[in-house]
Scaffold this motif. Structure first.
Motif, PDB file in Angstrom:
ATOM      1  N   ILE A 113      20.591  77.532  56.318  1.00  0.00           N
ATOM      2  CA  ILE A 113      21.607  78.492  55.906  1.00  0.00           C
ATOM      3  C   ILE A 113      21.383  78.745  54.422  1.00  0.00           C
ATOM      4  CG2 ILE A 113      24.071  78.914  55.606  1.00  0.00           C
ATOM      5  CD1 ILE A 113      24.604  77.125  57.970  1.00  0.00           C
ATOM      6  N   ILE A 114      21.172  80.011  54.059  1.00  0.00           N
ATOM      7  CA  ILE A 114      20.931  80.338  52.659  1.00  0.00           C
ATOM      8  C   ILE A 114      22.150  81.055  52.105  1.00  0.00           C
ATOM      9  CG2 ILE A 114      19.451  81.545  51.029  1.00  0.00           C
ATOM     10  CD1 ILE A 114      17.315  81.541  53.227  1.00  0.00           C
TER      11      ILE A 114
ATOM     12  N   LEU B  79      19.440  70.438  59.669  1.00  0.00           N
ATOM     13  CA  LEU B  79      20.051  71.668  59.143  1.00  0.00           C
ATOM     14  C   LEU B  79      20.063  71.578  57.624  1.00  0.00           C
ATOM     15  CD1 LEU B  79      21.811  74.284  59.466  1.00  0.00           C
ATOM     16  CD2 LEU B  79      23.772  72.758  59.377  1.00  0.00           C
ATOM     17  N   ILE B  80      19.630  72.657  56.977  1.00  0.00           N
ATOM     18  CA  ILE B  80      19.579  72.659  55.514  1.00  0.00           C
ATOM     19  C   ILE B  80      20.447  73.790  54.996  1.00  0.00           C
ATOM     20  CG2 ILE B  80      18.081  73.144  53.546  1.00  0.00           C
ATOM     21  CD1 ILE B  80      15.867  71.718  54.916  1.00  0.00           C
ATOM     22  N   ILE B  81      21.274  73.483  54.017  1.00  0.00           N
ATOM     23  CA  ILE B  81      22.047  74.540  53.370  1.00  0.00           C
ATOM     24  C   ILE B  81      21.520  74.691  51.951  1.00  0.00           C
ATOM     25  CG2 ILE B  81      24.328  75.334  52.700  1.00  0.00           C
ATOM     26  CD1 ILE B  81      25.488  73.508  54.801  1.00  0.00           C
TER      27      ILE B  81
ATOM     28  N   LEU C  59      40.040  79.027  53.474  1.00  0.00           N
ATOM     29  CA  LEU C  59      39.305  79.364  54.694  1.00  0.00           C
ATOM     30  C   LEU C  59      40.309  79.597  55.807  1.00  0.00           C
ATOM     31  CD1 LEU C  59      36.311  76.846  54.828  1.00  0.00           C
ATOM     32  CD2 LEU C  59      36.260  79.241  54.154  1.00  0.00           C
ATOM     33  N   ARG C  60      40.036  80.624  56.610  1.00  0.00           N
ATOM     34  CA  ARG C  60      40.985  80.951  57.662  1.00  0.00           C
ATOM     35  C   ARG C  60      40.221  81.127  58.966  1.00  0.00           C
ATOM     36  NH1 ARG C  60      42.403  85.175  55.402  1.00  0.00           N
ATOM     37  NH2 ARG C  60      43.552  84.324  53.654  1.00  0.00           N
ATOM     38  N   ASP C  61      40.409  80.209  59.870  1.00  0.00           N
ATOM     39  CA  ASP C  61      39.885  80.335  61.214  1.00  0.00           C
ATOM     40  C   ASP C  61      38.394  80.709  61.245  1.00  0.00           C
ATOM     41  OD1 ASP C  61      39.982  80.143  63.874  1.00  0.00           O
ATOM     42  OD2 ASP C  61      40.925  82.089  64.239  1.00  0.00           O
ATOM     43  N   VAL C  62      37.600  79.908  60.589  1.00  0.00           N
ATOM     44  CA  VAL C  62      36.155  80.178  60.560  1.00  0.00           C
ATOM     45  C   VAL C  62      35.500  79.495  61.758  1.00  0.00           C
ATOM     46  CG1 VAL C  62      34.024  79.778  59.303  1.00  0.00           C
ATOM     47  CG2 VAL C  62      36.090  80.444  58.070  1.00  0.00           C
ATOM     48  N   THR C  63      34.865  80.269  62.574  1.00  0.00           N
ATOM     49  CA  THR C  63      34.210  79.734  63.770  1.00  0.00           C
ATOM     50  C   THR C  63      32.813  80.334  63.889  1.00  0.00           C
ATOM     51  OG1 THR C  63      36.321  79.579  64.904  1.00  0.00           O
ATOM     52  CG2 THR C  63      34.357  79.502  66.272  1.00  0.00           C
ATOM     53  N   PHE C  64      31.822  79.483  64.016  1.00  0.00           N
ATOM     54  CA  PHE C  64      30.490  79.996  64.333  1.00  0.00           C
ATOM     55  C   PHE C  64      29.632  78.857  64.856  1.00  0.00           C
ATOM     56  CE2 PHE C  64      30.184  78.658  59.938  1.00  0.00           C
ATOM     57  CZ  PHE C  64      28.924  78.122  59.809  1.00  0.00           C
ATOM     58  N   GLU C  65      28.490  79.231  65.390  1.00  0.00           N
ATOM     59  CA  GLU C  65      27.592  78.219  65.946  1.00  0.00           C
ATOM     60  C   GLU C  65      26.194  78.462  65.439  1.00  0.00           C
ATOM     61  OE1 GLU C  65      27.106  77.523  70.130  1.00  0.00           O
ATOM     62  OE2 GLU C  65      29.286  77.471  70.391  1.00  0.00           O
ATOM     63  N   VAL C  66      25.437  77.409  65.316  1.00  0.00           N
ATOM     64  CA  VAL C  66      24.018  77.567  65.003  1.00  0.00           C
ATOM     65  C   VAL C  66      23.254  76.869  66.112  1.00  0.00           C
ATOM     66  CG1 VAL C  66      22.182  77.115  63.361  1.00  0.00           C
ATOM     67  CG2 VAL C  66      24.494  77.553  62.537  1.00  0.00           C
ATOM     68  N   ASN C  67      22.356  77.585  66.743  1.00  0.00           N
ATOM     69  CA  ASN C  67      21.571  76.996  67.832  1.00  0.00           C
ATOM     70  C   ASN C  67      20.096  77.087  67.502  1.00  0.00           C
ATOM     71  OD1 ASN C  67      23.486  76.162  69.910  1.00  0.00           O
ATOM     72  ND2 ASN C  67      24.072  78.332  69.850  1.00  0.00           N
ATOM     73  N   GLY C  68      19.484  75.960  67.373  1.00  0.00           N
ATOM     74  CA  GLY C  68      18.047  75.957  67.137  1.00  0.00           C
ATOM     75  C   GLY C  68      17.702  76.364  65.717  1.00  0.00           C
ATOM     76  N   PRO C  69      16.407  76.524  65.483  1.00  0.00           N
ATOM     77  CA  PRO C  69      15.942  76.763  64.123  1.00  0.00           C
ATOM     78  C   PRO C  69      16.219  78.175  63.647  1.00  0.00           C
ATOM     79  CG  PRO C  69      14.091  76.716  65.637  1.00  0.00           C
ATOM     80  CD  PRO C  69      15.295  76.382  66.448  1.00  0.00           C
ATOM     81  N   GLU C  70      17.466  78.490  63.409  1.00  0.00           N
ATOM     82  CA  GLU C  70      17.805  79.819  62.929  1.00  0.00           C
ATOM     83  C   GLU C  70      17.652  79.901  61.417  1.00  0.00           C
ATOM     84  OE1 GLU C  70      21.016  82.111  64.861  1.00  0.00           O
ATOM     85  OE2 GLU C  70      21.750  80.139  65.429  1.00  0.00           O
ATOM     86  N   LEU C  71      17.527  81.119  60.931  1.00  0.00           N
ATOM     87  CA  LEU C  71      17.493  81.357  59.492  1.00  0.00           C
ATOM     88  C   LEU C  71      18.668  82.264  59.171  1.00  0.00           C
ATOM     89  CD1 LEU C  71      13.979  82.114  57.991  1.00  0.00           C
ATOM     90  CD2 LEU C  71      15.972  81.207  56.811  1.00  0.00           C
ATOM     91  N   ILE C  72      19.688  81.677  58.567  1.00  0.00           N
ATOM     92  CA  ILE C  72      20.946  82.396  58.447  1.00  0.00           C
ATOM     93  C   ILE C  72      21.256  82.655  56.980  1.00  0.00           C
ATOM     94  CG2 ILE C  72      23.426  82.249  58.925  1.00  0.00           C
ATOM     95  CD1 ILE C  72      22.678  80.370  61.214  1.00  0.00           C
ATOM     96  N   GLY C  73      21.723  83.830  56.676  1.00  0.00           N
ATOM     97  CA  GLY C  73      22.197  84.131  55.333  1.00  0.00           C
ATOM     98  C   GLY C  73      23.709  84.066  55.307  1.00  0.00           C
ATOM     99  N   LEU C  74      24.270  83.468  54.250  1.00  0.00           N
ATOM    100  CA  LEU C  74      25.727  83.422  54.107  1.00  0.00           C
ATOM    101  C   LEU C  74      26.070  84.135  52.813  1.00  0.00           C
ATOM    102  CD1 LEU C  74      28.587  82.375  54.803  1.00  0.00           C
ATOM    103  CD2 LEU C  74      27.973  80.234  53.705  1.00  0.00           C
ATOM    104  N   ILE C  75      26.789  85.258  52.932  1.00  0.00           N
ATOM    105  CA  ILE C  75      27.110  85.995  51.710  1.00  0.00           C
ATOM    106  C   ILE C  75      28.605  86.247  51.636  1.00  0.00           C
ATOM    107  CG2 ILE C  75      24.864  87.125  51.634  1.00  0.00           C
ATOM    108  CD1 ILE C  75      26.248  89.652  52.678  1.00  0.00           C
ATOM    109  N   GLY C  76      29.037  86.744  50.520  1.00  0.00           N
ATOM    110  CA  GLY C  76      30.446  87.052  50.309  1.00  0.00           C
ATOM    111  C   GLY C  76      30.707  87.162  48.825  1.00  0.00           C
ATOM    112  N   PRO C  77      31.718  87.943  48.459  1.00  0.00           N
ATOM    113  CA  PRO C  77      32.016  88.065  47.030  1.00  0.00           C
ATOM    114  C   PRO C  77      32.447  86.719  46.440  1.00  0.00           C
ATOM    115  CG  PRO C  77      33.294  89.630  48.338  1.00  0.00           C
ATOM    116  CD  PRO C  77      32.635  88.701  49.285  1.00  0.00           C
ATOM    117  N   ASN C  78      32.512  86.672  45.125  1.00  0.00           N
ATOM    118  CA  ASN C  78      32.989  85.450  44.483  1.00  0.00           C
ATOM    119  C   ASN C  78      34.355  85.062  45.009  1.00  0.00           C
ATOM    120  OD1 ASN C  78      30.949  84.693  42.823  1.00  0.00           O
ATOM    121  ND2 ASN C  78      31.642  85.906  41.085  1.00  0.00           N
ATOM    122  N   GLY C  79      34.577  83.776  45.187  1.00  0.00           N
ATOM    123  CA  GLY C  79      35.885  83.331  45.654  1.00  0.00           C
ATOM    124  C   GLY C  79      36.088  83.552  47.136  1.00  0.00           C
ATOM    125  N   ALA C  80      35.014  83.838  47.861  1.00  0.00           N
ATOM    126  CA  ALA C  80      35.165  84.120  49.285  1.00  0.00           C
ATOM    127  C   ALA C  80      35.311  82.835  50.089  1.00  0.00           C
ATOM    128  CB  ALA C  80      33.966  84.904  49.780  1.00  0.00           C
TER     129      ALA C  80
END
Lengths: 400, 415, 234, 242
Positions: D191-192, D158-160, D19-40
């Motif tokens: 976060i899905i 928060l649910i992942i 992981l390199r410099d990952v920054t993000f925020e979640v505010n409130g009841p958001e519905l977020i998708g997390l994607i990326g190729p294998n090994g991401a």
């Protein structure tokens, strides 16, 4: 409370009553009494091992070591600790408001015997000073504390180990303890063993009857009481959050932690609890037998406890305890050697061969043991029906 | 010991700084985002060897901890302990008599080779099946029993001892194969839930069974065979001054200093031959290559057409046979009882954990090391009866240290 | 050549990673299976090679079902498999690795020798390094060892799972060239599963796109110009 | 109001930067998708958020409480729940017991207080007929639902969800869809992680894309979809571009 649960209570209560009144008939047979006491002893060990291995999934081969730690702590206390009302000024001692706890020096067996410091001090101690051996309950307390302490140490150490390493380590721990006890002859008397006072040195009166120090009835009730108390404690633990958590940890540590279970604490705790119970059993058994030797630590003893728990049913305290009682009695029944033609069969050894084979076969074909399936058959026989019935009811209901 | 306190305080000093190094160093390395895999072992070794003198620069500069550094620190610890011991107990044979020390070391290596043979069997089983056999010591015991009872039987009494060894090998191999087929093969079919725990308990059950089956069959009296191959009388260079080699039928003396009893010597010689044969088998034959292939990558081996079931059975049989053979060579050294396998298997466990589970060179090196430690322990502790009783304890200390500091052992592939 | 009919595969009976996949790998062609990861591409290959047991469907090699055949015998049916993680024997020399590939005909010394020579001719670098431990080789060379080992048995169909995952760009081009050579020179049938859509399309003859364990598109590679169509769901 | 802050997260294993410099925020009841190729690095990120592994540097705050230094059980109690890619039902415990574990880990009171809630959860998951069955008797899909049920009992903010749809039957998929919507409308952020683009695009309002340790996109799914960096990550190097 459903019917099954009630049935369980009824059977359990009847069983306990039967055990409580059994001495009325057994009292004329010291042999049967002895068997009963020993079988309770093994039942305590097998059920506590099942809590450790079956519930928590910690396959420890060092359970008998905790038992021995308890017994030796009590025995050593009886040997080397005295309570006096005056200072000896020769021995190591600790003053506690008028009472001195005196630690005797080991007199030695292998080297030239050193004089007993208390004997020498007697000359200088005031007349009328009372010198007292620590009572049995103090030894029991010491044994339990030491068992808990070692359970904590071993538990903390093996926490991160996977099952194979844990088994390797505990088998080694047990062997090392045996080596230490055998080697430190000057303190432990080595193979000749430490004598322990009877449970009730001065005798006791029960139900209006007097029992001497050698009578079997008082130790019967002592061991039964310990058995019932430990079963009650373990049963309560197993049905409370503790039991729920250790089983969750057994199934999947990572998932349990992700659901908020403090894995480390419960893993250590289960070691402490089972070690304490094993140690207490060791103290009572040591006092009952009257002598404790390093041979209680041989692998055979551990193998027997494992065989009892596995054949009874590893994942149930009651099954493991019943398995232990049945196997202990069977071990005795199978004692008589006999001849087949020219061959004489030495049953004292062959019965162990038999139980070894039974242990392997049970593992291979009946993972849940031989007793446990009977119990589950009674207690869970309507779960399948319940599932089917619920499903049918759900299907019949109109869609919401 | 005259000045036991010197030794005691040195030990305390070493332990204290070892703990400090072992706890602090990984944190320092972790905070600096460095490789922490060696930090605990390295920190402990350097702390124990040098105390604050080494630890402070280590923490300040945090160099990459190579195994060379750690080995050097380990040797330094041994040296410090040796000096402290010499100061504390100047009259000890281990201090005054170089010949005695050489003798102890040689005997340590000699016995270590045999330990290696047994541990190799265990590690072979582990590397193929992923199972630690808790019945390994019982195969060792049975190997010795077979040799003894062949040596007293009318049929084989006058046979060459090599025939006895062959008998032990065949018996233990077949027992291993039968057990694997009956109890372990089911693990691969998915019929057994939680196979690791099943394997622990069922091999433990086998140990229990075999031990008492043997006792029931042959009784519990200690037995021992004669020397397999008595030495010829040699005096080299000459009878008057045989300073190079001097043998009697029961002993060999090298350089006028190192003396090795015949049974141990022949046992080790046989073990070396067996080790060479094992190496030949594993590296030069098709089956051996297939075994190594399975141990390195099960899936790739299956893709190449190797039947994993056959290899599992073969590996367990061979592992049992190696244990049996090491017992067979040692029955001329030690008194043999049905219980003799327990300390032996405990030792084999220590060796394979120390060497790294599943590593063949690790098992060999571990065996030698444990042999040496035991020799040093028994030879140098002044109270001989106590020293002998504590032999299993040395192994346990090694095991505990390994598990605490570097659970993967020397050449470990994984924990 | 290789036919997969209505395949359902999963670790549970009701959780099927593959839900009715149909594929055909035609003789002498590179058939490429594409799709976002997680749609079951690797699972398909594992099922074909017998590491997973299908819940439903059939797998045919030359019209013959392989379902009852144990994994270690599928090699004899002319199947070969190159998994995603390099499956070399790290503590064995290059030559030993290749020899293990010849396990099924280990007693035919002449053939073994011939096949070894063939491989050394194909990958000359391996001849120079044949005594070296395979684990010490670079990633590309390990791939060569693996492909060489796979070719020892003269397979008819090779299943290749993401052969360039984790390799540098230059090396991946080499690996793709190797696959092309295998098709053109050795006439092998190749079933390639890949993540590198652009590269894989360049060498493919026929393409399948999977989505969530089902067939989505298929067609000759020439028809696959619209990459996005192959990937994003529109 | 939930608040998750992930600041400058780095993680390396030995020499490998995951992981390199990952920054993000979640505010409130958001519905977020997390994607990326294998090994991401998706799984690594999840494990760091969950407390199973420690980041090499960077911080994570959950509701203004620093959680990257906490062990997983504390993070769970602080309000983060997760599922695993491979189902992890407690196989030798009944369905009811499975559900009681998180509830009792959270509150030090007796089990009778939670049984009613557990039954409600089972009703919602259409599994009430299985209450007393063992986890191992359940089918794979039911085990997956059971895992979701355990999260309801933990009641995190928060649910992942790691691959909640992998391999499930369409009918079951609907149950999971409904679950996600309901849990989300209850005010929990989700976060899905999924490979199933279809679902991700339909469900999530925001998309995070990881590629070899870099967070290369964060925003509206439709915009992210056309981001050249994202395209390159998924489709491979485009030669026309460079």
């Amino acid at each position: 409370m459903n019917l099954n649960r009630m049935g369980g209570w009824v059977v359990g209560t009847l069983g306990v009553i039967a055990l409580l009144v059994a001495p009325v008939w057994l009292t004329n047979s010291p042999y049967l009494m002895h068997l009963a006491i020993t079988s309770f002893f093994y039942a305590i060990l097998a059920s506590s091992w099942s809590l450790l291995a079956g519930y928590a999934g910690q396959f420890s081969f060092g359970h008998m070591a905790f038992m021995a730690i308890g017994a030796y702590s009590a025995a050593l206390m009886g040997y080397y600790v005295r309570f006096t009302t005056a200072a000896t000024n020769l021995c190591r001692e600790l003053s506690l408001g008028g009472i001195w706890i005196v630690l005797l020096n080991p007199q030695g067996v292998t080297q030239t015997n050193t004089p007993n410091c208390l004997e020498m001090a007697k000359a200088t101690m005031p007349v009328g000073a009372i010198i007292m051996q620590p009572p049995v309950w103090a030894g029991l307390l010491a044994g339990i504390l030491m068992g808990a302490l070692f359970g904590f140490l071993v538990g903390s150490l093996v926490l991160r180990l996977r099952s194979t390493y844990l088994a390797l380590f505990t088998i080694g721990f047990s062997e090392i303890l045996r080596a230490v006890i055998s080697a430190e002859i000057d303190i432990t008397q080595g193979q000749s063993g430490l004598k322990m006072s009877p449970l009730f040195p001065g005798g006791i009166s029960l139900f209006g009857m007097e029992f001497g120090a050698a009578a079997k009835v008082p130790p019967y009730y002592a061991m039964l009481l310990l058995f019932l108390i430990s079963m009650a404690i373990m049963g309560w633990l197993a049905s409370s959050r503790f039991g729920l958590f250790i089983r969750a940890i057994r199934e999947d540590e990572e998932a349990a932690a992700a659901l908020g279970v403090h894995v480390v604490r419960y893993k250590v705790l289960v070691f402490v609890v089972t070690a304490t119970i094993a140690a207490a059993a060791g103290v009572i058994q040591g006092h009952y037998i009257g002598i404790i030797t390093p041979n209680i630590l041989i692998i055979l003893q551990m193998s027997l406890v494992i065989a009892m728990a596995v054949i009874g049913g590893l994942e149930s305290l009651v099954s493991a305890a019943i398995g232990a009682i049945i196997i202990e009695f069977m071990l005795e029944l199978l004692r008589n050697s006999f001849d087949i033609g020219p061959f004489s069969v030495d049953m004292t050894t062959w019965r162990l061969v038999f139980f070894g084979a039974l242990l392997m076969l049970t593992l291979r074909f009946r993972r849940n043991g031989l007793i446990h399936p009977l119990i589950t058959w009674f207690s869970r026989r309507n779960v399948g029906q319940e599932t089917v019935a619920n499903r049918a009811a759900a299907a019949a209901a109109p869609d919401a | 010991m005259e000045h036991g306190a010197i030794f005691g305080w040195t030990m305390l000093w070493i332990i204290f700084w070892g703990i400090v190094g072992g706890i602090v160093t990984p944190r320092v390395y972790e905070r600096r985002n460095l490789d922490v895999s060696q930090a605990r072992l390295g920190g402990t070794a350097i702390g124990a060897a040098t105390g604050p003198i080494g630890l402070i620069p280590l923490w300040v500069f945090s160099p990459t901890l190579s195994s060379r550094w750690i080995t050097a620190a380990g040797l330094l610890i041994v040296a410090i302990l040796a000096v402290a011991f010499a100061r504390a107990d100047p009259n000890n044979l281990c201090v005054t008599n170089g010949g005695f020390v050489a003798s102890q070391l040689t005997n340590g290596i000699v016995i270590g080779i045999i330990y290696s043979l047994m541990a190799l069997g265990l590690t072979l089983i582990y590397s193929i099946l992923g199972v630690v056999s808790f019945a390994h010591g019982e195969f060792y015991m049975i190997g010795g029993m077979v040799v003894y009872y062949m040596s007293v039987s009318a049929l084989f009494e006058n046979a060459n001892p090599l025939v006895w060894l062959l008998g032990a090998a065949v018996v233990t191999f077949l027992m291993g194969v039968a057990f694997e087929r009956m109890f372990l093969r089911v693990m691969n079919t998915g019929q057994i839930e939680r196979p690791k725990e099943y394997a622990i308990l069922v091999t433990f059950g086998l140990a229990f069974f075999l031990q008492y089956a043997t006792q029931a069959l042959v009784g519990a009296n200690p037995v021992k065979t004669q020397r397999f191959f008595p030495f010829p009388n040699l005096d080299i260079p000459s009878q008057e001054s045989a300073w190079l080699i001097k043998t009697t039928s029961g002993n060999i003396r090298l350089f006028d200093a190192v003396s090795i009893p015949n049974p141990r010597f022949t046992a080790a010689a046989i073990a070396v031959i067996l080790l060479l044969m094992l190496m030949w088998f594993l590296y030069k034959t098709w089956t051996g290559k297939a075994l190594r292939a399975v141990s390195q990558d099960q899936q790739a081996a299956a893709v190449a057409g190797i039947n994993p079931n056959t290899m599992n059975t073969l590996a367990f049989g061979m592992g049992a046979m190696l244990a049996g053979l090491s017992g067979a060579t040692l029955v001329q050294v030690f008194a043999w009882l049905p219980q003799v396998g327990i300390p032996a298997s405990a030792r084999a466990f220590v060796i394979i954990v120390l060497g790294g589970m599943g590593s063949l060179p690790g098992a060999f090196l571990g065996g030698l090391l444990v042999g040496l430690v035991e020799a040093a322990g028994t030879g140098c502790i002044p109270d001989t009866t106590r020293a002998a009783a504590y032999i299993p304890a040395y192994g346990m200390v090694i095991l505990t240290l390994t598990l605490l500091l570097k659970p993967t052992g020397f050449f470990g592939r994984e924990l | 050549m290789l036919e997969i009919k209505d395949l359902y595969v999963g670790y549970y009976r009701d959780l099927n990673i593959l839900q009715g996949v149909n594929l055909t790998a035609k003789e002498g062609m590179i058939t490429t299976v594409l799709g976002a990861n997680g749609v079951g591409k690797s699972t398909t290959l594992k099922a074909i090679y017998g590491f997973l047991r299908p819940n439903e469907g059939d797998i045919l090699v030359d019209g013959q079902s392989v379902l009852g055949v144990p994994t270690y015998e599928r090699i004899k049916m002319g199947l070969a498999y190159i998994p995603q993680q390099p499956g070399v024997f790290r503590w064995m020399s290059v030559e030993e690795n290749l020899e293990v590939g010849a396990w099924t005909f280990r007693n035919d010394k002449a053939r073994l020798k011939r096949k070894l020579e063939e491989n050394y001719a194909r990958f000359p670098i391996l001849r120079d390094k044949r005594k070296q431990l395979t684990g010490e080789l670079s990633g590309g060379q390990q791939r060569m060892v693996e492909i060489g080992r796979t070719l020892m048995t003269d397979p008819k169909v090779i299943l290749v799972d993401e052969p360039t995952a984790g390799l540098a760009k230059l090396l991946s081009e080499e690996v793709y060239q190797m696959l092309v050579n295998l098709r053109d020179r050795d006439g092998l049938t190749i079933l390639l599963v890949d993540q590198e859509i652009r590269e894989a399309l360049k060498i493919a003859d026929y393409v399948y796109v999977l989505e969530l364990g089902r067939n989505k598109f298929e067609g000759p590679a020439s028809e696959f110009q619209d990459l996005e169509k192959a990937f994003w769901v529109g | 109001m939930l608040k998750l802050e992930v600041n400058n997260l780095y993680k390396n294993f030995g020499g490998l930067q995951v992981l390199r410099d990952v920054t993000f925020e979640v505010n409130g009841p958001e519905l977020i998708g997390l994607i990326g190729p294998n090994g991401a690095g998706k799984t690594t990120l999840t494990n760091i958020l969950d407390g199973a592994i420690k980041p090499s540097s960077g911080t994570v705050y959950l509701n203004d409480k620093r959680v990257d230094t906490l062990p997983p059980y504390m993070v769970a109690r602080a309000g983060l729940g997760r599922t695993f890619q491979v189902t992890r039902a407690f196989r030798r415990m009944t369905v009811l017991e499975n559900l009681l574990v998180p509830a009792m880990a959270l509150h030090a009171t007796g089990r009778q207080n939670f049984e009613a809630k557990a039954r409600e959860v089972l009703d919602f998951l259409t599994m009430s007929h299985l209450t007393n069955e063992y986890g191992r008797a359940l089918s794979g899909g039911q085990q997956k639902l059971l895992e979701l049920g355990r999260l309801l009992m933990l009641d995190p903010s928060l649910i992942i969800l790691d691959e909640p749809f992998a391999g499930v039957h369409p009918r079951l998929m609907e149950v999971i869809y409904e679950y996600i919507h309901r849990v989300n409308s209850d005010g929990k952020a989700i976060i899905i992680i999924s490979h199933d683009m279809d679902t991700i695009f339909t469900l999530s309002k925001r998309l995070l894309v990881l590629n070899y340790g870099d967070l290369i996109a964060d925003g509206d799914p439709q915009i992210v979809k056309n981001d050249p960096l994202v395209k390159r990550a998924y489709l491979g190097e485009d030669e026309e571009e460079g």
